[in-house]
Motif scaffolding. Structure first.
Motif, PDB file in Angstrom:
ATOM      1  N   GLU A   1       7.720   5.726 -10.632  1.00 19.23           N
ATOM      2  CA  GLU A   1       7.597   6.613 -11.796  1.00 19.23           C
ATOM      3  C   GLU A   1       8.945   6.813 -12.488  1.00 19.23           C
ATOM      4  O   GLU A   1       9.021   6.847 -13.719  1.00 19.23           O
ATOM      5  CB  GLU A   1       7.020   7.958 -11.361  1.00 19.23           C
ATOM      6  CG  GLU A   1       5.591   7.885 -10.878  1.00 19.23           C
ATOM      7  CD  GLU A   1       5.086   9.222 -10.335  1.00 19.23           C
ATOM      8  OE1 GLU A   1       3.867   9.427 -10.346  1.00 19.23           O
ATOM      9  OE2 GLU A   1       5.920  10.059  -9.918  1.00 19.23           O
ATOM     10  N   ILE A   2      10.004   6.953 -11.700  1.00 18.83           N
ATOM     11  CA  ILE A   2      11.338   7.162 -12.268  1.00 18.83           C
ATOM     12  C   ILE A   2      11.757   5.972 -13.111  1.00 18.83           C
ATOM     13  O   ILE A   2      12.277   6.126 -14.229  1.00 18.83           O
ATOM     14  CB  ILE A   2      12.355   7.433 -11.146  1.00 18.83           C
ATOM     15  CG1 ILE A   2      12.106   8.802 -10.516  1.00 18.83           C
ATOM     16  CG2 ILE A   2      13.786   7.345 -11.678  1.00 18.83           C
ATOM     17  CD1 ILE A   2      12.920   9.056  -9.260  1.00 18.83           C
ATOM     18  N   GLU A   3      11.523   4.757 -12.616  1.00 21.30           N
ATOM     19  CA  GLU A   3      11.902   3.562 -13.369  1.00 21.30           C
ATOM     20  C   GLU A   3      11.038   3.388 -14.610  1.00 21.30           C
ATOM     21  O   GLU A   3      11.527   2.947 -15.664  1.00 21.30           O
ATOM     22  CB  GLU A   3      11.823   2.324 -12.479  1.00 21.30           C
ATOM     23  CG  GLU A   3      12.798   2.340 -11.311  1.00 21.30           C
ATOM     24  CD  GLU A   3      14.242   2.520 -11.752  1.00 21.30           C
ATOM     25  OE1 GLU A   3      14.754   1.662 -12.487  1.00 21.30           O
ATOM     26  OE2 GLU A   3      14.861   3.550 -11.367  1.00 21.30           O
ATOM     27  N   GLN A   4       9.781   3.738 -14.544  1.00 19.89           N
ATOM     28  CA  GLN A   4       8.923   3.689 -15.730  1.00 19.89           C
ATOM     29  C   GLN A   4       9.413   4.670 -16.791  1.00 19.89           C
ATOM     30  O   GLN A   4       9.414   4.355 -17.988  1.00 19.89           O
ATOM     31  CB  GLN A   4       7.480   3.990 -15.338  1.00 19.89           C
ATOM     32  CG  GLN A   4       6.823   2.879 -14.546  1.00 19.89           C
ATOM     33  CD  GLN A   4       5.459   3.273 -14.013  1.00 19.89           C
ATOM     34  OE1 GLN A   4       5.072   4.457 -14.047  1.00 19.89           O
ATOM     35  NE2 GLN A   4       4.707   2.308 -13.516  1.00 19.89           N
ATOM     36  N   ASP A   5       9.843   5.841 -16.374  1.00 21.40           N
ATOM     37  CA  ASP A   5      10.388   6.813 -17.325  1.00 21.40           C
ATOM     38  C   ASP A   5      11.655   6.279 -17.991  1.00 21.40           C
ATOM     39  O   ASP A   5      11.888   6.512 -19.184  1.00 21.40           O
ATOM     40  CB  ASP A   5      10.683   8.144 -16.620  1.00 21.40           C
ATOM     41  CG  ASP A   5       9.432   8.947 -16.325  1.00 21.40           C
ATOM     42  OD1 ASP A   5       8.377   8.672 -16.936  1.00 21.40           O
ATOM     43  OD2 ASP A   5       9.500   9.858 -15.469  1.00 21.40           O
ATOM     44  N   LYS A   6      12.468   5.560 -17.236  1.00 24.18           N
ATOM     45  CA  LYS A   6      13.667   4.965 -17.827  1.00 24.18           C
ATOM     46  C   LYS A   6      13.285   3.944 -18.889  1.00 24.18           C
ATOM     47  O   LYS A   6      13.926   3.856 -19.955  1.00 24.18           O
ATOM     48  CB  LYS A   6      14.511   4.293 -16.743  1.00 24.18           C
ATOM     49  CG  LYS A   6      15.182   5.251 -15.765  1.00 24.18           C
ATOM     50  CD  LYS A   6      15.946   4.466 -14.698  1.00 24.18           C
ATOM     51  CE  LYS A   6      16.539   5.365 -13.643  1.00 24.18           C
ATOM     52  NZ  LYS A   6      17.229   4.592 -12.569  1.00 24.18           N
TER      53      LYS A   6
ATOM     54  N   ALA B   1      -3.430   4.168  -8.931  1.00 22.17           N
ATOM     55  CA  ALA B   1      -2.261   5.029  -8.775  1.00 22.17           C
ATOM     56  C   ALA B   1      -1.679   5.427 -10.120  1.00 22.17           C
ATOM     57  O   ALA B   1      -1.305   6.592 -10.334  1.00 22.17           O
ATOM     58  CB  ALA B   1      -1.200   4.311  -7.944  1.00 22.17           C
ATOM     59  N   PHE B   2      -1.594   4.475 -11.055  1.00 20.79           N
ATOM     60  CA  PHE B   2      -1.034   4.766 -12.369  1.00 20.79           C
ATOM     61  C   PHE B   2      -1.898   5.767 -13.129  1.00 20.79           C
ATOM     62  O   PHE B   2      -1.384   6.722 -13.735  1.00 20.79           O
ATOM     63  CB  PHE B   2      -0.894   3.476 -13.176  1.00 20.79           C
ATOM     64  CG  PHE B   2      -0.327   3.671 -14.558  1.00 20.79           C
ATOM     65  CD1 PHE B   2       1.026   3.911 -14.736  1.00 20.79           C
ATOM     66  CD2 PHE B   2      -1.151   3.642 -15.684  1.00 20.79           C
ATOM     67  CE1 PHE B   2       1.551   4.113 -16.010  1.00 20.79           C
ATOM     68  CE2 PHE B   2      -0.637   3.841 -16.945  1.00 20.79           C
ATOM     69  CZ  PHE B   2       0.716   4.077 -17.111  1.00 20.79           C
ATOM     70  N   GLU B   3      -3.200   5.577 -13.111  1.00 22.06           N
ATOM     71  CA  GLU B   3      -4.107   6.433 -13.872  1.00 22.06           C
ATOM     72  C   GLU B   3      -4.222   7.835 -13.289  1.00 22.06           C
ATOM     73  O   GLU B   3      -4.528   8.785 -14.020  1.00 22.06           O
ATOM     74  CB  GLU B   3      -5.495   5.790 -13.939  1.00 22.06           C
ATOM     75  CG  GLU B   3      -5.559   4.539 -14.815  1.00 22.06           C
ATOM     76  CD  GLU B   3      -6.948   3.932 -14.850  1.00 22.06           C
ATOM     77  OE1 GLU B   3      -7.787   4.305 -13.987  1.00 22.06           O
ATOM     78  OE2 GLU B   3      -7.200   3.089 -15.730  1.00 22.06           O
TER      79      GLU B   3
ATOM     80  N   SER C   1       4.189   5.815  -6.210  1.00 22.90           N
ATOM     81  CA  SER C   1       5.408   6.179  -5.505  1.00 22.90           C
ATOM     82  C   SER C   1       6.424   6.710  -6.507  1.00 22.90           C
ATOM     83  O   SER C   1       6.541   6.212  -7.631  1.00 22.90           O
ATOM     84  CB  SER C   1       5.950   4.940  -4.789  1.00 22.90           C
ATOM     85  OG  SER C   1       7.195   5.206  -4.211  1.00 22.90           O
ATOM     86  N   ARG C   2       7.156   7.733  -6.117  1.00 21.82           N
ATOM     87  CA  ARG C   2       8.056   8.407  -7.054  1.00 21.82           C
ATOM     88  C   ARG C   2       9.122   7.477  -7.614  1.00 21.82           C
ATOM     89  O   ARG C   2       9.502   7.596  -8.784  1.00 21.82           O
ATOM     90  CB  ARG C   2       8.705   9.611  -6.370  1.00 21.82           C
ATOM     91  CG  ARG C   2       9.615  10.429  -7.291  1.00 21.82           C
ATOM     92  CD  ARG C   2       8.850  10.997  -8.472  1.00 21.82           C
ATOM     93  NE  ARG C   2       9.733  11.694  -9.413  1.00 21.82           N
ATOM     94  CZ  ARG C   2       9.601  11.681 -10.718  1.00 21.82           C
ATOM     95  NH1 ARG C   2       8.609  10.999 -11.287  1.00 21.82           N
ATOM     96  NH2 ARG C   2      10.433  12.352 -11.479  1.00 21.82           N
TER      97      ARG C   2
ATOM     98  N   ALA D   1       0.808  -1.221   0.000  1.00 21.24           N
ATOM     99  CA  ALA D   1       0.000   0.000   0.000  1.00 21.24           C
ATOM    100  C   ALA D   1       0.839   1.268   0.000  1.00 21.24           C
ATOM    101  O   ALA D   1       0.356   2.335  -0.401  1.00 21.24           O
ATOM    102  CB  ALA D   1      -0.934  -0.005   1.213  1.00 21.24           C
ATOM    103  N   ASN D   2       2.092   1.182   0.415  1.00 16.39           N
ATOM    104  CA  ASN D   2       2.953   2.363   0.413  1.00 16.39           C
ATOM    105  C   ASN D   2       3.333   2.813  -0.993  1.00 16.39           C
ATOM    106  O   ASN D   2       3.922   3.886  -1.154  1.00 16.39           O
ATOM    107  CB  ASN D   2       4.228   2.073   1.215  1.00 16.39           C
ATOM    108  CG  ASN D   2       3.948   1.864   2.685  1.00 16.39           C
ATOM    109  OD1 ASN D   2       3.155   2.585   3.281  1.00 16.39           O
ATOM    110  ND2 ASN D   2       4.582   0.853   3.277  1.00 16.39           N
TER     111      ASN D   2
END
Length: 258
Positions: free
Chosen positions: A82-87, A71-73, A78-79, A50-51
């Motif tokens: 998001e950073i890893e998805q951007d990579k 959370a995605f939509e 968690s930040r 949940a975190n």
């Protein structure tokens, strides 16, 4: 080319650390842009929980997929996720590098997959109908990108052969190559496997670097594994079983390679 290496080993002064250093340098020498997600250095949080959802009410039960989707939509992930998805969006090619521990990737890398492959990003995309069952197994957010595993294992190559005690290496890696990589759309290159990692001397290390260097030089030229694409007619939908006339008499992982 832009290459993301997700690396999981707790000791930089290890064989895996030497292989990782060589890989980064070889790719950069070839003119590629490289990013490395060193999961242990990053102190990556492995458990999906949940975190991972910002501004979440603690009153409702945690539901892994539905909370991930929300959370995605809504921009509430968690930040670090998001950073890893951007990579991954940035990269043309993904390399997963890890030691084989208990016939799979280390838990920290499994946790990277579970958290970064959010609902709506790594899975749960595309229409579901009588002719198309979601954008997956050859389609999805990672379609058009390439991926490869670089893995070390202590066993001999014969231990992972067709009649080896550990089972064929392609079968052991199938859940990662077909499930983790091909599922969201990557074209998956054959793995680079280093056997007998505990018996590495300078001569073998040089041979390993030379062989790996050749694979890295051909990263965009080598032919991917010919996994069957889900929505191209090989599978009955919605049953998602291979059609009877294909790979007749064959079952198991190999039947899903054309």
């Amino acid at each position: 080319m832009k290459v993301l290496i997700v690396y999981a080993h707790p000791e930089r002064r290890s064989l895996n650390g030497a292989i990782n250093d060589f890989t980064v340098q070889r790719l950069r020498d070839n003119g590629h842009d490289v990013q490395v997600s060193d999961l242990y250095v990053m102190n990556w949080k492995a458990p999906l929980d949940a975190n991972d959802v910002r501004e979440r009410s603690g009153e409702a039960p945690f539901h892994a997929s539905l909370d991930s989707k929300h959370a995605f939509e809504n921009g509430l992930q968690s930040r670090d996720i998001e950073i890893e998805q951007d990579k991954l969006r940035w990269a043309d090619t993904l390399i997963l590098q890890f030691p084989m521990w208990w016939f799979s990737m280390p838990a920290i890398m499994k946790g990277w997959v579970e958290r970064v492959y959010a609902y709506g990003f790594g899975y749960g995309v595309g229409e579901h109908s009588d002719t198309h069952w979601g954008d997956r197994y050859g389609e999805g957010a990672m379609a058009g990108k390439r991926a490869m595993i670089v893995v070390t294992t202590g066993g001999w190559e014969s231990h992972y052969g067709p009649r080896g005690i550990n089972g064929p290496i392609d079968d052991i890696l199938f859940p990662i190559q077909h499930g983790v990589l091909f599922y969201p759309g990557f074209d998956v290159l054959p793995p680079f496997v280093v056997y007998q990692s505990g018996k590495m001397d300078d001569a073998r290390l040089n041979e390993t670097r030379e062989a790996l260097g050749q694979r890295l030089d051909r990263l965009w030229d080598d032919t991917p594994i010919a996994f069957r694409k889900q929505n191209r007619g090989d599978y009955a939908i919605p049953q998602l079983t291979l059609r009877d006339e294909l790979a007749a008499g064959r079952t198991g992982f190999g039947a899903h390679i054309d």
